[in-house]
Design an enzyme around this catalytic site. Structure first.
Site, mmCIF file in Angstrom:
data_model
loop_
_atom_site.group_PDB
_atom_site.id
_atom_site.type_symbol
_atom_site.label_atom_id
_atom_site.label_comp_id
_atom_site.label_asym_id
_atom_site.label_seq_id
_atom_site.Cartn_x
_atom_site.Cartn_y
_atom_site.Cartn_z
ATOM 1 N N HIS A 18 1.024 1.442 -5.761
ATOM 2 C CA HIS A 18 -0.324 0.847 -5.800
ATOM 3 C C HIS A 18 -1.354 1.896 -6.201
ATOM 4 O O HIS A 18 -2.254 1.617 -7.011
ATOM 5 C CB HIS A 18 -0.675 0.257 -4.442
ATOM 6 C CG HIS A 18 -2.126 -0.107 -4.292
ATOM 7 N ND1 HIS A 18 -2.723 -1.114 -5.012
ATOM 8 C CD2 HIS A 18 -3.115 0.434 -3.505
ATOM 9 C CE1 HIS A 18 -4.004 -1.201 -4.685
ATOM 10 N NE2 HIS A 18 -4.263 -0.263 -3.768
ATOM 11 N N HIS A 21 -7.231 7.009 -2.822
ATOM 12 C CA HIS A 21 -8.027 5.983 -2.150
ATOM 13 C C HIS A 21 -7.294 5.261 -1.023
ATOM 14 O O HIS A 21 -7.934 4.674 -0.146
ATOM 15 C CB HIS A 21 -8.541 4.959 -3.173
ATOM 16 C CG HIS A 21 -7.570 3.871 -3.495
ATOM 17 N ND1 HIS A 21 -6.489 4.063 -4.337
ATOM 18 C CD2 HIS A 21 -7.501 2.582 -3.072
ATOM 19 C CE1 HIS A 21 -5.806 2.934 -4.434
ATOM 20 N NE2 HIS A 21 -6.395 2.034 -3.669
ATOM 21 N N ASP A 54 -9.021 -1.509 -7.863
ATOM 22 C CA ASP A 54 -8.279 -1.662 -6.609
ATOM 23 C C ASP A 54 -7.680 -3.059 -6.454
ATOM 24 O O ASP A 54 -6.616 -3.212 -5.849
ATOM 25 C CB ASP A 54 -9.216 -1.361 -5.441
ATOM 26 C CG ASP A 54 -8.475 -1.266 -4.118
ATOM 27 O OD1 ASP A 54 -7.283 -0.903 -4.124
ATOM 28 O OD2 ASP A 54 -9.089 -1.556 -3.074
ATOM 29 N N HIS A 82 0.832 -1.205 0.000
ATOM 30 C CA HIS A 82 0.000 0.000 0.000
ATOM 31 C C HIS A 82 0.864 1.251 0.000
ATOM 32 O O HIS A 82 0.979 1.970 1.008
ATOM 33 C CB HIS A 82 -0.959 -0.014 1.183
ATOM 34 C CG HIS A 82 -2.066 -1.003 1.055
ATOM 35 N ND1 HIS A 82 -2.051 -2.238 1.665
ATOM 36 C CD2 HIS A 82 -3.233 -0.948 0.349
ATOM 37 C CE1 HIS A 82 -3.162 -2.895 1.362
ATOM 38 N NE2 HIS A 82 -3.898 -2.144 0.569
#
Length: 787
Positions: free
Chosen positions: A521, A557, A683, A517
């Site tokens: 990403h 996000h 995602d 993360h």
């Protein structure tokens, strides 16, 4: 039950009784000898336990007979008037000396007058007889006396048995609600075997069985209750001869398990009576308002019962003391049209939720439906009335621990035991960006980076090459290129310098130390979102504001992601978990921080020049999409998309033979569902990337989960995903489980809408790769020879 004492004399024992006002005058029952002065031929009644009656207990009425267990003592030369000494043992012939004695206490002669009690279950009033208790003790002692007098005090009917055989015989005759078995000594009888023999009978289904056990010694650890539960016991009672302790235990059982079992039997009986009755029945309240009605229709061997349009057929097997009220046969047709008035008012309510309307439509459809259709609709109603409409029921394939851990780790908010340890971020989430270089335009991007970005519209674009050439800052450069292609600056009325400053601030708040993360990403999700926005059907379903919102949502996000799951943060009692009430913790933080970082400095505020209404609409869309990435709502989003987008589109295409989709720009709800599905697929699109990229992402997410497991063990926190132990985890198995459970169905639905054949081919190839490794018992990313 009669008003006179009832005494049972079995072949294995003799019962003696004494008058309550003549405690020192033992005498044999009339069934054995006549008259109080009759010689007992060496049999004496020991009445020492009578002295154990609690102080203050009122004696029975004059002349009343109190039934009492008796210990027979055999001695030579004894007479009725002589008292056997305490502790005297039997000598000589003793074939019938109370090896098993049973007696029944009579309620009318106990100090607590107990009659049949009335129990209410909804509108029903039921009569409950006094509780019956069976004591199974091989020998009389202070513990059996304690329970005996506790039963007397509570007004229970009590029997006592000395052998397993007499105990089973007595239970089958009387169906006691409570059984107390002496489990302290094994040389008299096997208490667990006695319990199993009783549990093997049908009446024991509603019986509570209590085991009396010896207290653990100081040098021994207390024994587990599991063996007792497996043998059929419900409760364990630590040896305590105090009458009040025994009384309290019995009272708790009566008001707990016994009362619950009584209500279950009553409901069981009602439905059994309804099922077997071949006449029309109506059940009303005190005001004669129909609560339930049943219509019997002759249709072979089937009986049909209606309970507000709910059918019950062959659900109960036995009935116990039930009276049913049946109507005349001529009244049966009129019952079909009679309704409970409140139900009619509910149907006419002006404030109704959509689910209420659906349930009302189904209820109406049941009225004149065949039995099979009505029963199917019953099942539909049961499902619709649950709170977890979109949570799947795990099948056999999900029993794999990798799947269980993934589901537990990704689909819960960590509502588990908190350890008291608190997880605190080590990174300052509010980094200052005053030190950033002055923004430049996209034309100033270095040639080596610009050359890579020429291929950014391809699904096979290698994000890791961009990560390497930008020194782990791919989000700024990819963002400039993608946002330029979609005209974001023009829509927001901001300069490229402002956009670049914003991208730099956002990327600076991603943790480069995270294995997965991080800003790479985020750039990957941005790339996938831009790719999906270029598909014809997606482009035709969304407007420009939706496209801008989707690109911004993809960018922010996961900003400031700590490299730990929501479950970890909740278990650790982190500040974020407390702030967001353990609900969508990270997703809420990502959106809140993104807007905080954006508006705090005019140099990077990309929203400063847009209209207030546009800003609010844009902000709401961004928040909605980021929150959609939370995995606890995964199946809700997927199922809504399938039911609202895929199925209507398929039906329309089939009927009109055209390729147009049902989701036009005027359908706001459909636009929301499409945007949620799009960012969700972006995602977790790693399994749909080319194999080399897929393998790299699998390694990174596994390392992040390994790191979380390590920290959970160090801090003493619950381990959310135990299979992600770096010493034993099979990465191929974890990928197979993830694809099976989360990816396949979602991308099938998204492909049906957006038409993504290349992605689906990659998914099939990658799945085959992981299956091959798993079949070869390989736990790593590649075969050793490939490495």
């Amino acid at each position: 039950m009669g008003c006179a004492p009832s005494i049972h004399v079995s072949q294995s024992g003799v019962i003696y009784c004494r008058d309550s006002d003549e405690s020192n005058s033992p005498r044999q029952t009339s069934g054995v000898s006549q008259g109080p002065a009759a010689p007992l031929h060496g049999l004496f009644v020991q009445t020492d336990a009578a002295d154990a009656v609690p102080a203050g207990r009122a004696p029975g009425p004059p002349g009343a007979v109190r039934v009492r267990r008796a210990r027979a003592e055999l001695g030579s030369g004894s007479s009725a008037g002589s008292a056997a000494p305490a502790g005297t043992t039997c000598r000589g012939r003793r074939r019938h000396c109370c090896a098993s004695a049973e007696a029944e206490t009579q309620t009318s002669y106990t100090s607590v007058q107990v009659s049949s009690a009335e129990v209410r279950i909804g509108p029903m009033r039921l009569t409950q007889d006094p509780i019956q208790v069976l004591l199974i003790f091989a020998k009389e002692d202070s513990q059996s006396d304690g329970f005996w007098w506790a039963c007397d005090r509570a007004g229970y009917r009590c029997n006592i048995a000395r052998t397993p055989e007499s105990a089973l015989e007595c239970f089958l005759d009387k169906h006691h609600e409570i059984i107390v078995i002496d489990h302290r000594h094994t040389w008299n009888f096997n208490a667990e075997a006695v319990c199993r023999s009783i549990r093997a009978t049908n009446p024991s289904e509603h019986t509570v069985i209590l085991a009396v056990v010896s207290p653990a010694s100081d040098d021994h650890e207390e024994a587990s209750v599991l063996p007792l539960l497996h043998a059929g016991f419900n409760r364990r009672f630590m040896e305590n001869s105090s009458i009040i302790a025994c009384y309290n235990e019995l009272i708790q059982i009566e008001h707990g398990e016994v009362l619950s079992q009584f209500k279950l039997r009553a409901c069981n009986s009602v439905f059994t009576a309804l099922d077997h009755c071949h006449e029309a029945i109506e059940i009303t309240s005190d005001d004669h308002v129909i609560q339930m009605h049943k219509i019997h229709r002759d249709s072979g061997d089937n009986s049909q019962t209606e309970l507000h349009s709910v059918r019950h057929r062959n659900r109960r097997k036995e009935s116990i003391d039930v009276k049913s009220v049946s109507s005349r046969g001529s009244d049966a047709p009129s019952l079909q049209n009679r309704r409970y008035p409140s139900m009619a008012r509910i149907h006419s309510m002006t404030i109704e939720a959509p689910i209420t309307k659906v349930i009302n439509i189904i209820n109406a459809a049941q009225e004149n439906s065949p039995v099979t259709v009505a029963e199917a609709l019953d099942r539909v109603l049961e499902i619709l009335r649950t709170t977890e409409l979109y949570s799947p029921q795990l099948g056999t394939k999900d029993e794999d621990p990798h799947t269980s851990d993934l589901v537990g780790g990704l689909m819960t908010d960590g509502l588990r035991r908190l350890s008291g340890n608190e997880y605190v971020f080590t990174k300052n989430v509010h980094q200052s960006h005053s030190h950033l270089a002055m923004p430049v335009t996209i034309n100033d991007v270095p040639p080596c980076i610009a050359q890579l970005l020429d291929n950014e519209e391809s699904w096979d674009f290698n994000i890791f090459e961009l990560e390497a050439v930008t020194h782990k800052r791919p989000l700024v450069y990819l963002g400039l290129k993608v946002f330029s292609r979609f005209g974001v600056c023009a829509f927001l009325n901001c300069s490229e310098a402002t956009l670049r400053a914003w991208l730099q601030v956002i990327e600076a708040n991603y943790h480069s130390s995270n294995a997965y993360h991080n800003s790479t990403h985020a750039a990957d999700v941005l790339h996938a979102t831009a790719f999906f926005l270029g598909k014809e059907r997606v482009k035709g379903s969304l407007d420009h504001l939706d496209e801008v919102a989707a690109l911004i949502a993809a960018t922010v996000h996961d900003v400031d992601h700590p490299g730990r799951t929501n479950s970890f943060l909740c278990n650790a009692g982190s500040e974020l978990a407390v702030l967001y009430n353990d609900t969508a913790v990270l997703e809420s933080h990502h959106t809140a921080l993104a807007f905080q970082l954006t508006v705090k400095d005019a140099k990077c505020n990309i929203f400063k020049n847009i209209d207030r209404n546009h800003y609010r609409t844009l902000r709401q869309a961004i928040i909605d999409m980021v929150l959609a990435t939370e995995m606890t709502k995964h199946f809700e989003h997927v199922n809504k998309f399938v039911n609202s987008i895929n199925k209507p589109m398929a039906a329309e295409i089939e009927s009109s033979d055209c390729e147009c989709g049902p989701a036009g720009k005027s359908f706001l709800e459909n636009q929301i569902l499409i945007k949620r599905m799009m960012i969700k697929c972006a995602d977790v699109a790693n399994p749909c990337r080319p194999l080399d990229l897929c393998i790299e992402w699998a390694g990174r997410i596994s390392e992040e989960y390994f790191s979380q497991t390590d920290e959970e063990k160090r801090q003493g926190l619950p381990v959310v995903m135990p299979v992600f132990d770096r010493t034993s985890c099979s990465i191929p198995k974890s990928q197979i489980s993830f694809i099976d459970y989360f990816i396949t169905d979602m991308f099938d639905a998204w492909d049906a809408f957006a038409h993504l054949p290349a992605l689906m081919q990659h998914l099939a190839d990658n799945y085959k790769h992981w299956k091959t490794l798993d079949d070869l018992k390989c736990k790593s990313l590649r075969l050793p020879s490939d490495s």
